[in-house]
Design a protein around this motif. Structure first.
Motif, PDB file in Angstrom:
ATOM      1  N   GLY A 106       9.383  43.077  63.448  1.00 15.57           N
ATOM      2  CA  GLY A 106      10.193  43.566  64.574  1.00 15.57           C
ATOM      3  C   GLY A 106       9.455  43.491  65.903  1.00 15.57           C
ATOM      4  O   GLY A 106      10.077  43.518  66.963  1.00 15.57           O
ATOM      5  N   HIS A 107       8.138  43.391  65.850  1.00 16.00           N
ATOM      6  CA  HIS A 107       7.347  43.395  67.086  1.00 16.00           C
ATOM      7  C   HIS A 107       6.738  42.024  67.386  1.00 16.00           C
ATOM      8  O   HIS A 107       5.796  41.918  68.170  1.00 16.00           O
ATOM      9  CB  HIS A 107       6.289  44.491  67.031  1.00 16.00           C
ATOM     10  CG  HIS A 107       6.889  45.838  66.764  1.00 16.00           C
ATOM     11  ND1 HIS A 107       7.507  46.584  67.746  1.00 16.00           N
ATOM     12  CD2 HIS A 107       7.055  46.528  65.601  1.00 16.00           C
ATOM     13  CE1 HIS A 107       7.991  47.692  67.199  1.00 16.00           C
ATOM     14  NE2 HIS A 107       7.746  47.682  65.901  1.00 16.00           N
TER      15      HIS A 107
ATOM     16  N   CYS B  79       9.216  50.077  71.379  1.00 15.99           N
ATOM     17  CA  CYS B  79       7.770  50.323  71.468  1.00 15.99           C
ATOM     18  C   CYS B  79       7.254  50.056  72.873  1.00 15.99           C
ATOM     19  O   CYS B  79       6.090  50.317  73.159  1.00 15.99           O
ATOM     20  CB  CYS B  79       7.008  49.473  70.455  1.00 15.99           C
ATOM     21  SG  CYS B  79       6.769  47.766  70.986  1.00 15.99           S
TER      22      CYS B  79
ATOM     23  N   HIS C 100      10.263  41.555  72.097  1.00 21.47           N
ATOM     24  CA  HIS C 100      10.045  41.719  70.654  1.00 21.47           C
ATOM     25  C   HIS C 100      11.371  41.468  69.920  1.00 21.47           C
ATOM     26  O   HIS C 100      12.443  41.740  70.464  1.00 21.47           O
ATOM     27  CB  HIS C 100       9.530  43.126  70.332  1.00 21.47           C
ATOM     28  CG  HIS C 100       8.124  43.346  70.794  1.00 21.47           C
ATOM     29  ND1 HIS C 100       7.413  44.488  70.512  1.00 21.47           N
ATOM     30  CD2 HIS C 100       7.290  42.548  71.511  1.00 21.47           C
ATOM     31  CE1 HIS C 100       6.207  44.394  71.038  1.00 21.47           C
ATOM     32  NE2 HIS C 100       6.102  43.230  71.652  1.00 21.47           N
TER      33      HIS C 100
ATOM     34  N   CYS D  26      11.587  46.207  73.755  1.00 12.62           N
ATOM     35  CA  CYS D  26      11.601  46.888  72.452  1.00 12.62           C
ATOM     36  C   CYS D  26      11.411  48.400  72.641  1.00 12.62           C
ATOM     37  O   CYS D  26      10.874  48.845  73.657  1.00 12.62           O
ATOM     38  CB  CYS D  26      10.439  46.304  71.638  1.00 12.62           C
ATOM     39  SG  CYS D  26      10.215  46.957  69.992  1.00 12.62           S
TER      40      CYS D  26
HETATM   41 ZN   LIG Z   1       8.008  46.351  69.658  1.00 12.90          ZN
END
Ligand SMILES: [Zn+2]
Length: 358
Positions: free
Chosen positions: A177-178, A196, A201, A194
């Motif tokens: 996912g990243h 994060c 991402h 994202c």
């Molecule tokens: Zn991410």
């Protein structure tokens, strides 16, 4: 006779679930809202992290009282990356907000309850542990289990080693996912962020959150196409209504909905192409999760089309069903985290781990 009652937990960003796991069977499930940064007053993410440890210990004690036996082991499926070596939770945006740091959950639990063994795993690993029970080990070499829901994660299971290989130092695997990707909608490059905080991402485009972001931008990006689309009706709806309208659009082969679908499946198809280039023993790619559930069978058809369009050198031109033969769609349901946590704790009881470090 040793006691076989295990407390099992599924810790998600929205709900916490718990149950007893007894000799391979799941008991009645209790569900409560997650203790997260949106619904619980806190001064810092640390307070929420400590509250999670308090909840796990208190709920284990409640399950113990209810069962009348002493519980010596708890299995936890957690919707966040976990260092499989240390039990440290590396980050959880959905639970603790965008600025949360790592949390030594294993240590926090042991400090509270020394007499209990805590087996902690990421929820994708737990889903895989549950899925593996349905596989014939003789007919597989390696499978990749992928969940596409609020976020995206993958775990490779290696049947020859009997487990999930993880980085020997950092204790993780498969956080696709990243990975940075490029995403295009109707020829225009998108620039999304994202959960994060990372730009571009895979999660930013191909997860449930990613597709909602694109759906919300349709009025400005494609007003004319939207005006004649089946999705024109859901503009004022909430997230669920918008996703439902998208899902109906996809099922009705609405042109705009299918363009959105191609936008979200293409980056994932390219990642699968890179993985299959490096790993010819990967014989199954198993897809699960809310986004896949909501959009099937169009989702796997779109993914296959994007894969063939991108191509796998010297393979797809002569073997057009190469990817489709490897693709499996499963609907494991709400309980797979709890069931997986039960299997992982049972493995630990037998002195085994699903994780392979070398
Ligand atoms: Zn991410």
């Amino acid at each position: 006779m040793t006691n076989k009652d295990i407390a099992v937990f599924d810790i998600g960003g929205t709900h916490f679930r718990s149950a007893l796991w007894t000799n391979g069977r799941l008991g009645p499930v209790t569900r409560r809202p997650a203790i997260n940064y949106l619904n619980t007053a806190h001064r810092s993410p640390v307070e929420l992290q400590e509250a999670l440890a308090d909840y796990l210990v208190a709920e284990t004690e409640r399950l113990q009282l209810g069962s009348g036996t002493s519980i010596k082991h708890a299995g936890i499926s957690l919707g966040a990356p976990v260092n499989a070596r240390s039990g440290c939770v590396l980050q959880s945006g959905p639970l603790w907000g965008p600025r949360s740091g790592p949390f030594e959950l294993q240590a926090a639990l042991t400090r509270r309850r020394l007499d209990t063994r805590w087996t902690i795993a990421n929820d994708v690993t737990a889903g895989l542990a549950s899925y593996i029970q349905t596989c014939d080990p003789g007919s597989h070499s390696r499978i990749l289990f992928v969940t596409v829901s609020t976020g995206i994660g993958a775990r490779l299971y290696d049947f020859a080693r009997g487990g999930v290989p993880v980085d020997p130092v950092h204790g993780i695997q498969g956080e696709i996912g990243h990975i940075k990707v490029e995403a295009f909608f109707r020829g225009t490059r998108l620039k999304f962020t994202c959960d994060c905080g990372g730009c571009d991402h895979l999660n930013a485009y191909s997860s449930g959150r990613g597709v909602l972001k694109l759906l919300r931008e349709l009025p400005s990006r494609s007003p004319d196409a939207l005006a004649v689309s089946t999705m024109a009706a859901a503009r004022d709806g909430d997230d669920d209504a918008m996703l439902a309208e998208f899902s109906h659009g996809v099922a009705a082969a609405d042109a705009l909905a299918l363009d959105v679908l191609a936008t979200i499946t293409r980056p994932l198809a390219l990642i699968f192409s890179a993985l299959l280039t490096h790993d010819p023993l990967l014989d199954s790619i198993v897809l699960a999760g809310g986004v896949v559930d909501a959009l099937e069978p169009a989702y796997s058809a779109s993914l296959d089309r994007q894969f063939r369009d991108h191509g796998l050198f010297q393979i797809t031109e002569c073997d057009s069903s190469y990817f489709a033969r490897r693709l499996r769609i499963v609907a494991p349901g709400d309980l797979s985290g709890l069931i997986g946590a039960g299997h992982l704790a049972e493995m630990a009881e037998e002195g085994r781990s699903i994780h392979v470090f070398q």
